[in-house]
Design an enzyme around this catalytic site. Sequence first.
Site: not given
Length: 402
Positions: A80, A141
């Site tokens: 991330e 993500d």
Amino acid sequence: MQQDLHFPSPPLARRRWLQQALLCALPAVAPPAWAQAAAAAPPGLACLDRSDWPAFAARHLQADGRIVDFDTPRQQSTSEGQSYGLFFSLVHGDRAAFRRILDWTTANLCDGQPDRRLPAWQWGRRDDGGWGVIDVNPASDADLWIAYALLEAGRLWQQPAYTTLARQMLVLVIREEVVRLPGLGAMLLPWPRGVGKGPVWRLNASYMPLPLLRRLATENPAGPWSEIAQNTVRMVAATSPHGFVPDWCAWSEARQAFVTDPEKGAEGSYDAIRVYLWAGMTATGDTGRAPLLHSLYGPRALLQSTGRVAERVDTATGTVRGDGPPGFSAALLPYLRALGHEQLVQARLAFVNLRTAAGQPLLPYYERMLLLFGRGWLEGHFAFDASGRLQPNPAPPCPANA
């Protein structure tokens, strides 16, 4: 004096890191685009001191491209963090930083095979004292943000190699992290299918920003991205009975409905704060924007009635507890602007500016990331159009009262 600004790289790269550190002491040969723009701007228009990216990069971005979260015991790097680093180096036209971040990510998180392996989500100090991958599972993500940054770098910088790598990653994402849930349809799992199994499928709304899904749908109209976007809007509406979205939820195959997450419950906090952020940054022409904002009325109502930003919310009852940190207020800036509450925008912005002024304690890594997105979007450093394409503006004009 901060002692963690330049934490050593992995042992195998230590010599390279020392060489790069020495090079950093020399005058820069080719300043990044944002620095060139600032230098060329007429007096009164050089507003890059208002950008949070140079300060973030100075603390968290190492010479070899690793972004370090010094607030964790393992001094970890995550997929991330690397993905956000790619995004903001793209926003600010820093091609050298983009390349370094990508190289470190592919070498250390993808085992040098980004066309075959999605990045491991966690790297850092292992229990044996060595350095390396701690958890090999990808995080979807981060995978979307990396693919998105590569697509847009390929488009904006006319670099076909980045576009090719993005497409290769998206093939892996579809194969490993997208599933058709019975009674719902296409959905993005938080991790690979082998980890996220039914009959209760765990989901995370903050993993699916609409602008990214729109861009992926433009790139691959036959793919699952438009359907995932529709189901994300549906999920937020179904799981936010009091206008607050939970960090995690689940899809029940037996009930054919969204249900409370079996592990995390109905709490909304450090994951959920990004859902408001993504919704606020979504372009006005996006058909999903209005339904999302309609479902997410909780933080606005709480601010209007009490002046508070909550750290944690029981989304099933609407009960709030704790005061949200400054990064939460930064994340809500685009959301409040999208809802047209300018007084609330200015009040939250003043609070954020006060807490990030010179002499104040540095915010932790995650809050600084929220600051990069929230205040950066508000100040006009970047935007998304209705197709999800990035519109970077690394040196926006100063406000009239600057």
